[in-house]
Each structure stands twice: as structure tokens, then as C-alpha cells.
Design a protein around this motif. Sequence first.
Motif, short mmCIF file in Angstrom:
data_model
loop_
_atom_site.label_atom_id
_atom_site.label_comp_id
_atom_site.label_asym_id
_atom_site.label_seq_id
_atom_site.Cartn_x
_atom_site.Cartn_y
_atom_site.Cartn_z
N TRP A 18 0.79 -1.38 0.11
CA TRP A 18 -0.13 -0.20 -0.11
C TRP A 18 0.86 1.32 -0.13
O TRP A 18 0.07 2.35 -0.23
N ARG A 19 2.17 1.22 0.27
CA ARG A 19 2.91 2.62 0.21
C ARG A 19 2.82 3.16 -1.42
O ARG A 19 3.11 2.66 -2.27
N ARG A 20 2.24 4.34 -1.22
CA ARG A 20 1.99 5.29 -2.39
C ARG A 20 1.09 4.72 -3.56
O ARG A 20 1.39 4.98 -4.46
N SER A 78 -4.46 7.10 -3.62
CA SER A 78 -4.68 8.03 -2.75
C SER A 78 -3.99 7.75 -1.43
O SER A 78 -4.05 6.47 -0.78
N THR A 79 -3.13 8.62 -0.80
CA THR A 79 -2.18 8.50 0.02
C THR A 79 -1.85 9.80 1.30
O THR A 79 -2.11 10.81 0.81
N MET A 80 -1.51 9.27 2.30
CA MET A 80 -0.82 10.18 3.28
C MET A 80 0.73 9.91 3.50
O MET A 80 1.20 10.58 4.08
N PHE A 81 1.19 9.34 2.48
CA PHE A 81 2.75 9.49 2.15
C PHE A 81 3.05 8.60 3.36
O PHE A 81 4.46 9.03 3.92
N LEU A 82 2.81 7.64 3.59
CA LEU A 82 3.25 6.91 4.84
C LEU A 82 4.62 5.86 4.53
O LEU A 82 4.44 5.42 3.30
N SER A 97 -8.69 10.43 1.58
CA SER A 97 -9.03 9.08 1.05
C SER A 97 -7.63 8.29 1.25
O SER A 97 -7.31 7.50 0.20
N ALA A 98 -6.84 8.47 2.35
CA ALA A 98 -5.64 7.58 2.33
C ALA A 98 -5.47 5.89 2.25
O ALA A 98 -6.21 5.44 3.41
N ASN A 99 -5.33 5.39 1.14
CA ASN A 99 -5.29 4.20 1.20
C ASN A 99 -4.34 3.28 2.20
O ASN A 99 -4.71 2.41 2.63
N ASP A 100 -3.10 3.99 2.23
CA ASP A 100 -2.20 3.52 3.12
C ASP A 100 -2.59 3.48 4.53
O ASP A 100 -2.48 2.68 5.39
N GLY A 101 -3.43 4.72 5.00
CA GLY A 101 -3.81 4.77 6.19
C GLY A 101 -4.78 3.69 6.59
O GLY A 101 -4.78 3.19 7.79
N ALA A 102 -5.79 3.64 5.87
CA ALA A 102 -6.71 2.54 6.11
C ALA A 102 -6.21 1.03 6.22
O ALA A 102 -6.71 0.45 7.24
N ALA A 103 -5.07 0.58 5.42
CA ALA A 103 -4.40 -0.64 5.74
C ALA A 103 -3.64 -0.51 7.19
O ALA A 103 -3.55 -1.67 8.00
N VAL A 104 -2.93 0.75 7.53
CA VAL A 104 -2.17 0.53 8.59
C VAL A 104 -3.04 0.71 9.76
O VAL A 104 -2.95 -0.26 10.86
N LEU A 105 -4.17 1.36 9.79
CA LEU A 105 -5.17 1.02 10.86
C LEU A 105 -5.60 -0.34 11.16
O LEU A 105 -6.17 -0.61 12.21
#
Length: 394
Positions: free
Chosen positions: A106-108, A111-115, A134-142
Motif C-alpha cells: 500500500w505504500r504510495r 490516494s495516500t498520506m505518504f506513509l 482518502s488515504a489507502n495506506d492509512g486504512a491498511a495501517v489502521l
Amino acid sequence: MPTLSSRAALSLLALFAAQFALPARALVPDAGPVTPAVPTAVDAPVALLVDLGSGQVLHARNPDRRFMPASVTKVMTLYLAFELIEAGRLDPAQVFMMSPGVARNWRRKGSTMFLDAGERVRVDDLLLGIANVSANDGAAVLAEGQAGSVPAWISAMNRTALALGMTGSHFGTPNGFPDEGQTFTTANDLVALARAMITRHPDKFGYYVGRAGFDYKGIAQVNHDPMIGRVAGADGIKTGFTNESGFSYLGTAQRNGQRLVLVVAGVENGRLRARVARAYAEWGFSAFDRKPLFPTGAVVAEARVQNGDSLHVPLKAGGPVAINLPRGSDSVLTATVRYDGPLRAPIAAGQEVAVLEVTAPGVAPARIPLYAAEAVATAGPIDRIINAVAGVFS
């Protein structure tokens, strides 16, 4: 929500009849500006507009047709997070790390919050990133951080959906990224989800959802919601787009105590989605006279109770009750209380036990949940005798 399969009906109290004695047009001033037109099926193949307070459907087009919600999926991730916070199983101050596995997937990505792999981030920031950029990476980390794995979180999403009655939905990712059709929903299901989020978690909804954008790590991004800042009273909720699904939107706006929720899906481009969403909202607020029926706290009716220390329980709505009628209409209203009856004690004060159904010619019925205005305990021996005697003469 009580089922309506075994229906028992009661007459409403005199207050209801008194309210109906007034013609609808006497309660609302002149419409003023010309009412916008309802968007066509060509523009929005799937559309649903609902008054959240009454549950009344103001407009529906293919509300049970399944479609891929894309990033609107994240609304379920947000709702599940709100539920877990309420239950004490998630804390906005918690810190989760982007694991190597999540980073690989999910990195980048979209849509991302650049984690970055190994980066530690607060749950509070994850929720803001999911809701507003709409952070895809944020949803997966959560998902992994709270549930231990992304699949475990997805299983919780689907259990939560079933608990809300979202029988036309299934989730295969925490963020709605294309998954070969495993993720799908309906407009009716999304309205149910929005209703649960707004009514069960109004403070969390107000804090996390509907911001103009989100600045994280010095990277400022804007929220692409088509109604925030453009439609008076708009809170937004979530947009969605993939090549497979087209453009979709779940949004809400509130004016003068009335909250509308709308869904559009299958729209061919983002500009058209914005126009359609705004047109639906403006039409919903301007095309109807909103006729008040009961003020907050008013006892609407009473229901029979079996095996209780009282034969009846008074019923009230969760707030003021109103119905939308076509502007200028003098339609005659009919109201019925429906419940599986008689109700069985014990009944807790505030327990949802019935539905007030209000109908009028030419409009969809309003169905307002009704709650016990006071508790009814299980009958003791003396209560049973008194109730038996009262039942003979009732």
C-alpha cells in the motif's frame, strides 16, 4: 430495529390529529427561487436521497442495484473505528506502525498520506487521513494495527455490515481499491451506514469527517468532496472512483434541523458527479414543504405490554418529527404505529420498540423509530392480578 412482519397498529394521540388540521402550505413560507430539477438517469444511474430524521425517501433510482463503491468503502472503515473507540478497543492516541507487509502492498498506492515502512503514526491522524484525503495506506495501517491483520479487519467490516442490515454489501479491502468485484454495496446500504455513523457517533463524525483538507508531514492535500464549501450545511462524507466503478459519492447536508443523505453512483466523470450531488441536495431542501408533526419529547402513542408492571408504555421519537410533502401540497396524512406486539417486559427507557409510519398521497412514507418513554419492569404477583382485572375491563 423491530421487525414489521407481525404488525399491530394503534391510533395516534389527539395531538397528531390537531397537527394535521393545519394545511401544509400554511406552515412553510413561499418557495422563493425556482426548484432545481432532479438529475436524470443518464447522469446518475444509481441515486438515493433520504431525509435522515424521518427516514423518508425523497428520490430513489435503482437503490438496491449493486455497484463497486471504490473509496466510499472507507466509510465502513471509519464507522468500524468509531465503534471500536466507543467500546474502548481503540484509542485515537494509539500509535501504529506501517509494517513491511503493508508497505509492500500500500505504500504510495492510489490516494495516500505518504506513509513509509516503519513509520509510526497516531490513530487520530490515520482517521483524519482516511476521512479527508482518502488515504489507502492509512486504512491498511489502521486495519493491521487494530485487528492484527488486514484480513481480520475486513472480516470485522463484514460482520458490522450485517449487523446494520447491509445485506447487499460485501467488503474485500479496507479502502475500496479494485479487488475483482469482491467489494460491492447498494445505495440503500450506504444510507444505512451513514445513518448509523451520524446518529451513533455524532461527535466523532463532526470531528473527523468533512474537513477542507489534511496536512500531514508538511504535505497539504485538499478534500475533493463536491459539496463541502459549495452547498450550505454540507458535511460531505466520501467520494469514490476507479476505472471499473466510475464515480460515486455518499454525502450529507443539514439545514434548519433537517439532515439529508444522498448517494450517487455510476456517474461518468468527476465534474458531472459534483453537479449531480449539488443538484440533489438543493432539490431536496427546496422541493418540499417540511410539515412538523410532533416536537421533541412529545408522547406520540402508547403500546400494549405483556407481563409488565404496566399494561402500556408511552412512545416518543428521538427528536422532532416532520414529514416532507411536495411544495404547496395539502395532502391528507395517515399515521400508524407498528410494532411486534404486545411488547414483552422488561422494557428499558429509551429502548427502540416501534415505528411510526406516516403516509401521504404521492410521496414515499416516512418511518420514524419510536422509543419507550419510560421503563416497564417485569410484573410481580400483585401486578399480574391488577393487570388481569384491568384487562377484563379494557
